[in-house]
Design an enzyme around this catalytic site. Sequence first.
Site: not given
Ligand code: DX5
Ligand code: ZN
Length: 216
Positions: A7, A32, A34, A36, A66, A68, A137, A175, A197
Amino acid sequence: MAIVSPSILSADFCGLGDQCRLVLEAGAGMLHFDVMDGHFVPNISFGVPVLASLHQGIPSAFFDVHLMISHPLAYVDAFARAGAGLINFHLESEDDPAAVLAAIRAAGCKTGMTIKPGTPAEALDPWLDQLDLVLVMSVEPGFGGQKFMPSCLDKLAALKARREALGLAFLLEVDGGVNDETAALCTRAGADVLVAGSSVFAAADPAGAVARLAAM
Ligand code: DX5
Ligand code: ZN
């Protein structure tokens, strides 16, 4: 062997292209991405122009996007044009899942559907035969670096069993909080794809971290 999808939310954005190349060379199967919107989750990350730059600079990379965001339907085409290989959206988003899936397919991308920790695996049942990937998740979406929630393990196992019972072939992705300790639990429960991540990009040796996760 697991597919690792680092990520980039936890990467150093000052050198994002180099960070992506480093993890890909270390064996990451995809990246990945992300997204938001500050509405579906209480955080804002990055969007279409960043993906377009990365795709142009690293055309061979497969981007696991991804979303969100509350309204994925309005953004599917833009992310597809920017270089998404797969588009994950949340079952809990406000759009009609059938319409979002149709848009993803029409845009030429693989389909992914995601559930938050509070959503039961059975909620995915009506959609499983239309999915290339299911993302479970293991933290509340919104931030990197959170603690792994073991409740995802039963969901992974249930979805794996469901996949076998229905003769389907979607990949199972997990994830949130995936690291050297929790990754093995996930793959044992049925995860094919590990998103990681902070355990990759905050590690002293990100390439080594990817290689270890890939060996799970
Ligand atoms: C959280 C994201 C993840 C995040 C994971 O909302 O969807 O992809 O980056 O990060 P780690 O691996 O640090 O939990
Ligand atoms: Zn994610």
